[in-house]
Design a protein around this motif. Sequence first.
Motif, PDB file in Angstrom:
ATOM      1  N   VAL A 177      61.134  17.460  20.448  1.00  0.00           N
ATOM      2  CA  VAL A 177      62.596  17.398  20.365  1.00  0.00           C
ATOM      3  C   VAL A 177      63.131  16.731  21.625  1.00  0.00           C
ATOM      4  O   VAL A 177      63.015  17.277  22.732  1.00  0.00           O
ATOM      5  CB  VAL A 177      63.208  18.805  20.209  1.00  0.00           C
ATOM      6  CG1 VAL A 177      64.728  18.710  20.101  1.00  0.00           C
ATOM      7  CG2 VAL A 177      62.612  19.521  19.013  1.00  0.00           C
ATOM      8  N   ALA A 178      63.727  15.569  21.469  1.00  0.00           N
ATOM      9  CA  ALA A 178      64.202  14.814  22.632  1.00  0.00           C
ATOM     10  C   ALA A 178      65.412  15.489  23.266  1.00  0.00           C
ATOM     11  O   ALA A 178      66.247  16.092  22.578  1.00  0.00           O
ATOM     12  CB  ALA A 178      64.556  13.391  22.209  1.00  0.00           C
ATOM     13  N   ILE A 179      65.497  15.407  24.562  1.00  0.00           N
ATOM     14  CA  ILE A 179      66.685  15.860  25.272  1.00  0.00           C
ATOM     15  C   ILE A 179      67.860  14.987  24.832  1.00  0.00           C
ATOM     16  O   ILE A 179      67.695  13.797  24.543  1.00  0.00           O
ATOM     17  CB  ILE A 179      66.451  15.761  26.797  1.00  0.00           C
ATOM     18  CG1 ILE A 179      67.550  16.486  27.587  1.00  0.00           C
ATOM     19  CG2 ILE A 179      66.324  14.326  27.254  1.00  0.00           C
ATOM     20  CD1 ILE A 179      67.258  16.582  29.087  1.00  0.00           C
ATOM     21  N   THR A 180      69.044  15.568  24.742  1.00  0.00           N
ATOM     22  CA  THR A 180      70.204  14.786  24.312  1.00  0.00           C
ATOM     23  C   THR A 180      70.772  13.987  25.490  1.00  0.00           C
ATOM     24  O   THR A 180      70.513  14.295  26.662  1.00  0.00           O
ATOM     25  CB  THR A 180      71.310  15.685  23.746  1.00  0.00           C
ATOM     26  OG1 THR A 180      71.850  16.488  24.816  1.00  0.00           O
ATOM     27  CG2 THR A 180      70.771  16.595  22.646  1.00  0.00           C
ATOM     28  N   ALA A 181      71.574  12.990  25.162  1.00  0.00           N
ATOM     29  CA  ALA A 181      72.206  12.174  26.203  1.00  0.00           C
ATOM     30  C   ALA A 181      73.104  13.032  27.095  1.00  0.00           C
ATOM     31  O   ALA A 181      73.146  12.847  28.323  1.00  0.00           O
ATOM     32  CB  ALA A 181      73.010  11.051  25.568  1.00  0.00           C
ATOM     33  N   GLU A 182      73.805  13.986  26.483  1.00  0.00           N
ATOM     34  CA  GLU A 182      74.680  14.862  27.262  1.00  0.00           C
ATOM     35  C   GLU A 182      73.866  15.763  28.190  1.00  0.00           C
ATOM     36  O   GLU A 182      74.214  15.938  29.366  1.00  0.00           O
ATOM     37  CB  GLU A 182      75.534  15.714  26.326  1.00  0.00           C
ATOM     38  CG  GLU A 182      76.502  16.629  27.066  1.00  0.00           C
ATOM     39  CD  GLU A 182      77.316  17.502  26.131  1.00  0.00           C
ATOM     40  OE1 GLU A 182      78.184  18.245  26.622  1.00  0.00           O
ATOM     41  OE2 GLU A 182      77.077  17.455  24.898  1.00  0.00           O
ATOM     42  N   GLU A 183      72.784  16.336  27.672  1.00  0.00           N
ATOM     43  CA  GLU A 183      71.929  17.194  28.500  1.00  0.00           C
ATOM     44  C   GLU A 183      71.332  16.400  29.657  1.00  0.00           C
ATOM     45  O   GLU A 183      71.267  16.896  30.801  1.00  0.00           O
ATOM     46  CB  GLU A 183      70.804  17.786  27.649  1.00  0.00           C
ATOM     47  CG  GLU A 183      71.273  18.849  26.662  1.00  0.00           C
ATOM     48  CD  GLU A 183      70.180  19.251  25.688  1.00  0.00           C
ATOM     49  OE1 GLU A 183      70.223  20.403  25.209  1.00  0.00           O
ATOM     50  OE2 GLU A 183      69.290  18.420  25.390  1.00  0.00           O
ATOM     51  N   LEU A 184      70.907  15.190  29.388  1.00  0.00           N
ATOM     52  CA  LEU A 184      70.326  14.360  30.441  1.00  0.00           C
ATOM     53  C   LEU A 184      71.362  14.033  31.514  1.00  0.00           C
ATOM     54  O   LEU A 184      71.066  14.098  32.712  1.00  0.00           O
ATOM     55  CB  LEU A 184      69.762  13.073  29.839  1.00  0.00           C
ATOM     56  CG  LEU A 184      69.119  12.079  30.811  1.00  0.00           C
ATOM     57  CD1 LEU A 184      67.964  12.733  31.560  1.00  0.00           C
ATOM     58  CD2 LEU A 184      68.645  10.828  30.077  1.00  0.00           C
ATOM     59  N   ALA A 185      72.566  13.701  31.106  1.00  0.00           N
ATOM     60  CA  ALA A 185      73.626  13.384  32.065  1.00  0.00           C
ATOM     61  C   ALA A 185      73.944  14.579  32.958  1.00  0.00           C
ATOM     62  O   ALA A 185      74.141  14.434  34.174  1.00  0.00           O
ATOM     63  CB  ALA A 185      74.877  12.934  31.324  1.00  0.00           C
ATOM     64  N   ILE A 186      73.971  15.773  32.369  1.00  0.00           N
ATOM     65  CA  ILE A 186      74.236  16.992  33.147  1.00  0.00           C
ATOM     66  C   ILE A 186      73.119  17.222  34.161  1.00  0.00           C
ATOM     67  O   ILE A 186      73.373  17.551  35.328  1.00  0.00           O
ATOM     68  CB  ILE A 186      74.388  18.205  32.210  1.00  0.00           C
ATOM     69  CG1 ILE A 186      75.684  18.088  31.402  1.00  0.00           C
ATOM     70  CG2 ILE A 186      74.369  19.505  33.000  1.00  0.00           C
ATOM     71  CD1 ILE A 186      75.812  19.112  30.301  1.00  0.00           C
ATOM     72  N   CYS A 187      71.877  17.037  33.729  1.00  0.00           N
ATOM     73  CA  CYS A 187      70.733  17.225  34.633  1.00  0.00           C
ATOM     74  C   CYS A 187      70.776  16.241  35.793  1.00  0.00           C
ATOM     75  O   CYS A 187      70.528  16.615  36.950  1.00  0.00           O
ATOM     76  CB  CYS A 187      69.418  17.054  33.870  1.00  0.00           C
ATOM     77  SG  CYS A 187      69.016  18.405  32.769  1.00  0.00           S
ATOM     78  N   LYS A 188      71.082  14.998  35.513  1.00  0.00           N
ATOM     79  CA  LYS A 188      71.165  14.001  36.575  1.00  0.00           C
ATOM     80  C   LYS A 188      72.249  14.365  37.578  1.00  0.00           C
ATOM     81  O   LYS A 188      72.047  14.278  38.798  1.00  0.00           O
ATOM     82  CB  LYS A 188      71.431  12.618  35.981  1.00  0.00           C
ATOM     83  CG  LYS A 188      70.257  12.008  35.240  1.00  0.00           C
ATOM     84  CD  LYS A 188      70.620  10.634  34.695  1.00  0.00           C
ATOM     85  CE  LYS A 188      69.450   9.989  33.978  1.00  0.00           C
ATOM     86  NZ  LYS A 188      69.774   8.638  33.464  1.00  0.00           N
ATOM     87  N   SER A 189      73.405  14.757  37.076  1.00  0.00           N
ATOM     88  CA  SER A 189      74.517  15.112  37.950  1.00  0.00           C
ATOM     89  C   SER A 189      74.164  16.309  38.834  1.00  0.00           C
ATOM     90  O   SER A 189      74.430  16.306  40.046  1.00  0.00           O
ATOM     91  CB  SER A 189      75.756  15.418  37.106  1.00  0.00           C
ATOM     92  OG  SER A 189      76.843  15.792  37.922  1.00  0.00           O
ATOM     93  N   LYS A 190      73.548  17.316  38.230  1.00  0.00           N
ATOM     94  CA  LYS A 190      73.159  18.511  38.981  1.00  0.00           C
ATOM     95  C   LYS A 190      72.117  18.165  40.042  1.00  0.00           C
ATOM     96  O   LYS A 190      72.233  18.564  41.214  1.00  0.00           O
ATOM     97  CB  LYS A 190      72.599  19.570  38.024  1.00  0.00           C
ATOM     98  CG  LYS A 190      72.210  20.874  38.715  1.00  0.00           C
ATOM     99  CD  LYS A 190      71.451  21.808  37.789  1.00  0.00           C
ATOM    100  CE  LYS A 190      72.258  22.269  36.603  1.00  0.00           C
ATOM    101  NZ  LYS A 190      71.519  23.300  35.815  1.00  0.00           N
TER     102      LYS A 190
END
Length: 417
Positions: free
Chosen positions: A331-344
Amino acid sequence: MSKRISDRLVLSNGIVVLVTENPTADIVAARCFFAGGERVETLEKSGLTHLASSIMTRGTERYSSLEIAEQVESIGASLGTEASSDYFLLSMKTISSDFHDMLMLGAEILRSPSYPDSEIDLERRLTIQSIRSQQERPFTIAYDQLQKLMYGEHPYGFSSLGTEATVSRLKRQDLVNFHHQHLRPDHMVVSIAGNISSEQALSLVGEAFGDWANPALPTVISTPAPTFQPQLVTHEQDTQQAIIVIGYPVPSVQSPDYAALKIIATYLGNGLSSRLFVELREKRGLAYEVSAFYPTRLETSQFVAYIGTASQNTGTALAGLRHECERLVDVAITAEELAICKSKLLGQYALGKQTNGQIAQVYGWYEVMGLGLEFDQQFVASIAAVTEADVQRVAQKYFATPAISVVGSAEALKQVN
């Protein structure tokens, strides 16, 4: 914070000097790194690097332990030593007017420690007490068991404190040999940050260390290959909480997959909004504590996830922990989840370089790991470049069958054996 990183400067004896000028506060912090750390240990002498770091400030050819402490405390400075997986470190911080004296004291400690037998005996006893204390802590037991499965006889698999047997056998000559072989100019990085110019810093480092000669023979750090065993090990302990730790072998900081693995560690285990916390604690009530981490290592690293759970939930918690780690394979990480992780991740990275001590630590660490100052920007760029497909590809590459370590009651262990 206004700061300027100097060019990378190298003394004639091989010492690398890094300077970050920051005149906004009248403080200077310095970190003196030496390549190697716990990675140079053998199984028979595990705990040697920790003992050396504990003893280093307890006396030199010129000063007693008390005299060293008085020099540091009388001016409100800080000075200490520590051992890590890949380096040995002396750190110091003081106001700029006292930095010369503090650096000269640090040089005395690094160049001519006396390793008094009385201090060695005391520290050996204290270390053994710490080892015994840790043997009563479920997480420490579980993690130490996991390290043996992850690394075999590679030094990363040893307890940093050593064992009772190895520490009991360590002698003063072992510390002298360690110092001679590994604390040497051609393995040294001095990273300085604060209210000091590059010219001043280079002059002071030259005064303190410029005439320090290297031993005649080079030191080659050679470690055995890690031997990963994807097995389950258990330890019975009469506790109400079971500790489950799982580990997957993953590559070093020099791998092109490093950034994606840092993203995965953030996604799964970083904070109260992380996937493991939300799914296993908040939604399912399985966890007293739960997290994941991916240490930055010079050699083969590990991706570790752990959970503390009620004994009756041990089997379910282990299945849940593996599922959440390995679901990224399918199950691929979503674009929103990835953006949140990068920001954090990038926000925390920026916050970790605010003080002079933090700046000196980060830049010196990069240099002693062989990454160079440019890694500071490379890391940010590599995190920004990670895609959803990269995360899934990396998960598929590394998250297969983990090593598993469980500590708990007989009831808990029946659920996993």
